[in-house]
Design an enzyme around this catalytic site. Structure first.
Site, mmCIF file in Angstrom:
data_model
loop_
_atom_site.group_PDB
_atom_site.id
_atom_site.type_symbol
_atom_site.label_atom_id
_atom_site.label_comp_id
_atom_site.label_asym_id
_atom_site.label_seq_id
_atom_site.Cartn_x
_atom_site.Cartn_y
_atom_site.Cartn_z
ATOM 1 N N ARG A 77 0.863 -1.187 0.000
ATOM 2 C CA ARG A 77 0.000 0.000 0.000
ATOM 3 C C ARG A 77 0.896 1.233 0.000
ATOM 4 N NH1 ARG A 77 -4.144 -0.443 4.869
ATOM 5 N NH2 ARG A 77 -4.786 1.582 4.054
ATOM 6 N N HIS A 78 0.316 2.353 -0.349
ATOM 7 C CA HIS A 78 1.037 3.629 -0.269
ATOM 8 C C HIS A 78 1.457 3.890 1.189
ATOM 9 C CE1 HIS A 78 -2.558 5.150 1.715
ATOM 10 N NE2 HIS A 78 -3.233 4.458 0.816
ATOM 11 N N ASN A 88 -5.361 9.133 6.075
ATOM 12 C CA ASN A 88 -5.224 7.995 6.994
ATOM 13 C C ASN A 88 -5.138 8.497 8.428
ATOM 14 O OD1 ASN A 88 -3.063 6.255 4.676
ATOM 15 N ND2 ASN A 88 -5.201 5.813 5.122
ATOM 16 N N ARG A 104 -1.186 9.773 -3.174
ATOM 17 C CA ARG A 104 -0.467 9.052 -2.118
ATOM 18 C C ARG A 104 0.318 7.858 -2.671
ATOM 19 N NH1 ARG A 104 -5.995 8.460 -1.828
ATOM 20 N NH2 ARG A 104 -6.966 6.483 -1.240
ATOM 21 N N GLU A 137 -8.021 3.206 -5.597
ATOM 22 C CA GLU A 137 -8.714 2.539 -4.491
ATOM 23 C C GLU A 137 -10.203 2.388 -4.787
ATOM 24 O OE1 GLU A 137 -8.792 0.504 -2.493
ATOM 25 O OE2 GLU A 137 -8.549 1.099 -0.411
ATOM 26 N N HIS A 186 -3.631 0.293 -2.835
ATOM 27 C CA HIS A 186 -4.453 0.715 -1.700
ATOM 28 C C HIS A 186 -5.035 -0.536 -1.061
ATOM 29 C CE1 HIS A 186 -4.296 4.827 -3.383
ATOM 30 N NE2 HIS A 186 -4.165 4.154 -4.505
HETATM 31 O O1 F6P Z 1 -8.862 3.618 4.822
HETATM 32 C C1 F6P Z 1 -8.077 3.443 3.703
HETATM 33 C C2 F6P Z 1 -8.853 2.807 2.555
HETATM 34 O O2 F6P Z 1 -7.952 2.571 1.512
HETATM 35 C C3 F6P Z 1 -10.048 3.606 2.042
HETATM 36 O O3 F6P Z 1 -9.728 4.604 1.127
HETATM 37 C C4 F6P Z 1 -10.947 2.540 1.484
HETATM 38 O O4 F6P Z 1 -12.283 2.957 1.346
HETATM 39 C C5 F6P Z 1 -10.746 1.464 2.506
HETATM 40 O O5 F6P Z 1 -9.417 1.548 2.963
HETATM 41 C C6 F6P Z 1 -10.991 0.063 1.975
HETATM 42 O O6 F6P Z 1 -11.033 -0.830 3.057
HETATM 43 P P1 F6P Z 1 -12.429 -1.438 3.543
HETATM 44 O O7 F6P Z 1 -12.992 -2.116 2.341
HETATM 45 O O8 F6P Z 1 -12.060 -2.394 4.638
HETATM 46 O O9 F6P Z 1 -13.330 -0.345 3.990
#
Ligand code: F6P
Length: 568
Positions: free
Chosen positions: A288-289, A295, A397, A420, A488
């Site tokens: 990941r970044h 974050n 990022r 993402e 991501h």
């Molecule tokens: O929080 C970081 C992130 O990359 C968000 O941008 C994204 O919506 C999420 O994680 C994805 O993870 P999850 O599907 O568990 O919500």
């Protein structure tokens, strides 16, 4: 089929477009365009990489959402060996062999562990009528099981056997074509590279047919088996064309591909995928970044810059990956050297046969041909070629995380497909805010994270992310050198799910913290995974147990942001 419709609060996604069969996943599937069952029937001599192809194909199709299963005839044959031996003596009558494979030799009853009888090369002699009858019966029994499985909800079944004679294929076709719902695709693996065949023979003689046997005797027996198969071999061709059956020949690991009458969607996916695989040793790094400003605040989505911590991680990551690539090049070069030394010691006749070979089918546990020793190497015309490509999403990022790689040395690609998961109207919110302001949506996602699609234009589900990443996967398979992907959380989960064969339904709950680097290396029986974790206080990476790094946690949407904030 419908076109895009507005979000209706349902956790099941609407269809993206006519040609994206998104809803093939799970119950309530609306996937009709190619709603048939497919049987992939493998064809080819032993030691031609069929099982390697089959495993890869299964992984790919399962990841795409098709319920896929391999039916291996060799496994069944080994289980019945005790009952039928080599078919030379009293091979018994031709009753069904299902359920007979559990027969236990009498010594076992006396507490002595008996070694199961094995099939020697004589069992594969085409002139051994009894043995041939047994082999055909095993193959057809496995086919029956395969059909039963398709009838009970399976979508793609792979018949993994040599199926190397027209007689055998006729029997298979006659049985399958009784059912109009079932389509057939023959896939033949042909390999003319003696070096590859020799390596596969080595794998075979270390395999289940030769457990505990002297390696020289094992090799001699396997080579005799091969000769038996060669005598009776009929490659795919006129017979199949006459019956208008879809087929595909993969020659020398996709160097040449012949496709005949390919019609269905799944079939064309299979052919396209198989055209792109290659065996060059390489590593796929995925991370990941670095930590972003969002974050830190626990906000999802967006396009924030890296935080201070994130920039520090990026700098250390760059050096770390460069070192790993250099070490990989050195290791593989040494292995290549060793292989060449071994080849030099072979008899001259063997060396001539090996002269054209380059790669391993399936890939050797470790072997490298023409691999660079530094970050770049030269092509035939002397142009520098990078040994590592860096792919990032188009979000700041991720691009900033890869900024330390010199674009004059490394090919750096920013790909929208790596962006993402898009949270639609919930972009920029925290999980807590979503839970408080949209409790129904929060609950719907918690219950069915894979299918849940965020509301608003462009909102995505994990199933959508799979679709989005499909070309990335094919491109990764096509690449002949190492790649580092900076992505991501949802993207990394989805990629790892393909590479490490993690069921897509579990994938949204995989632990994928910031600061982890996953390295997948192709091996004969799947990808080998190494995982490192970034220790922020020491500003270095430490290797951690790969299995536990892929943990699935109970869906708890409140955990991730906290995790990202503290624990790079
Ligand atoms: O929080 C970081 C992130 O990359 C968000 O941008 C994204 O919506 C999420 O994680 C994805 O993870 P999850 O599907 O568990 O919500």
């Amino acid at each position: 089929m419908s076109t895009l419709t507005p979000y209706n609060g349902s956790p099941v996604p609407y269809l993206g477009s006519l040609h994206l069969p998104i809803q093939r996943y799970g119950p309530g599937s609306n996937y009709q365009e190619d709603d048939h069952k497919l049987v992939v029937v493998m064809v080819g001599l032993p030691a031609r990489g069929k099982s390697y192809i089959v495993k890869k194909l299964k992984r790919y199709l399962s990841w795409l959402g098709f319920n896929t299963k391999i039916f291996n005839v060799g496994d069944r044959r080994r289980r019945v060996a005790d009952d039928y031996g080599n078919g030379i003596n009293d091979a018994g009558n031709a009753t069904t062999m299902r359920d007979t494979h559990t027969a236990v030799p009498s010594e076992a009853n006396a507490g002595v562990k008996a070694r199961p009888r094995r099939h020697s090369s004589a069992f594969f002699d085409p002139n051994n009528d009894k043995a041939r009858a047994i082999r055909n019966m095993v193959a057809m029994d496995v086919l029956d099981d395969l059909i039963l499985w398709l009838k009970s909800g399976g979508q793609v079944a792979i018949h993994d056997a040599t199926n190397s004679t027209i007689l055998r294929r006729r029997a298979i076709l006659n049985r399958l074509q009784r059912d109009p719902e079932i389509k057939v695709l023959f896939v033949e693996s042909i390999c003319n590279d003696q070096r590859i065949i020799d390596r596969n023979i080595k794998l075979k003689t270390n395999g289940p047919d030769y457990v505990g046997m002297d390696p020289v005797a094992a090799e001699a027996d396997f080579r005799a088996r091969l000769c038996n198969y060669e005598c009776a071999y009929n490659p795919l061709g006129e017979y199949e064309e006459h019956r208008d059956v879809q087929y595909c020949k993969i020659i020398d690991v996709g160097k040449k591909v012949i496709a005949y009458n390919i019609q269905g969607y799944i079939e064309s996916q299979c052919v396209f995928y198989l055209m792109n695989i290659n065996l060059h040793p390489r590593i796929i790094f995925i991370t990941r970044h670095g930590q972003s400003e969002d974050n830190v605040l626990g906000r999802i989505g967006g396009d924030a810059n890296l935080s201070e911590k994130g920039r520090k991680f990026a700098a250390t990551l760059t050096e770390f990956v460069k070192q790993k690539i250099a070490a990989f090049a050195e290791r593989t070069l040494a292995e290549q050297q060793q292989e060449e030394d071994e080849e030099r010691q072979r008899p001259l006749s063997d060396s001539i046969a090996l002269a054209n070979g380059h790669s391993h089918y399936p890939p050797a546990t470790s072997s490298l041909h023409e691999y660079p020793t530094s970050s770049e190497t030269s092509s035939v015309d002397g142009t520098p070629q990078p040994s590592l490509e860096i792919w990032t999403s188009m979000l700041k990022r991720a691009m900033q995380t890869a900024e330390g790689f010199d674009p004059d040395v490394y090919t750096i690609r920013h790909l929208r497909a790596l962006n993402e998961i898009y949270a639609g109207k919930r972009e920029g919110m925290t999980y807590k805010e979503i839970m408080e302001q949209y409790p129904d949506e929060f609950e719907a996602r918690r219950k069915n994270k894979f299918y849940y699609r965020y509301p608003g234009i462009g909102g995505e589900s994990y199933a959508d992310v799979v679709q989005k990443l499909q070309p990335i996967i094919v491109e990764l398979e096509r690449k002949r050198h190492s790649v580092m992907i900076v992505g991501h959380r949802a993207v990394v989960r989805t990629l790892l799910s393909y590479l490490m064969e993690i069921p897509t339904t579990h994938m949204p709950d995989m632990e994928v913290p910031l600061g982890y680097v996953y390295a997948c290396e192709p091996r004969p029986f799947g990808n080998h995974l190494t995982v490192w974790k970034y220790l922020e206080d020491k500003d270095c990476f430490v290797e951690i147990d790969a299995k536990s790094a892929l943990q699935i946690r109970q869906t708890n949407l409140m955990t991730p942001p906290a995790y990202d904030q503290d624990s790079t």
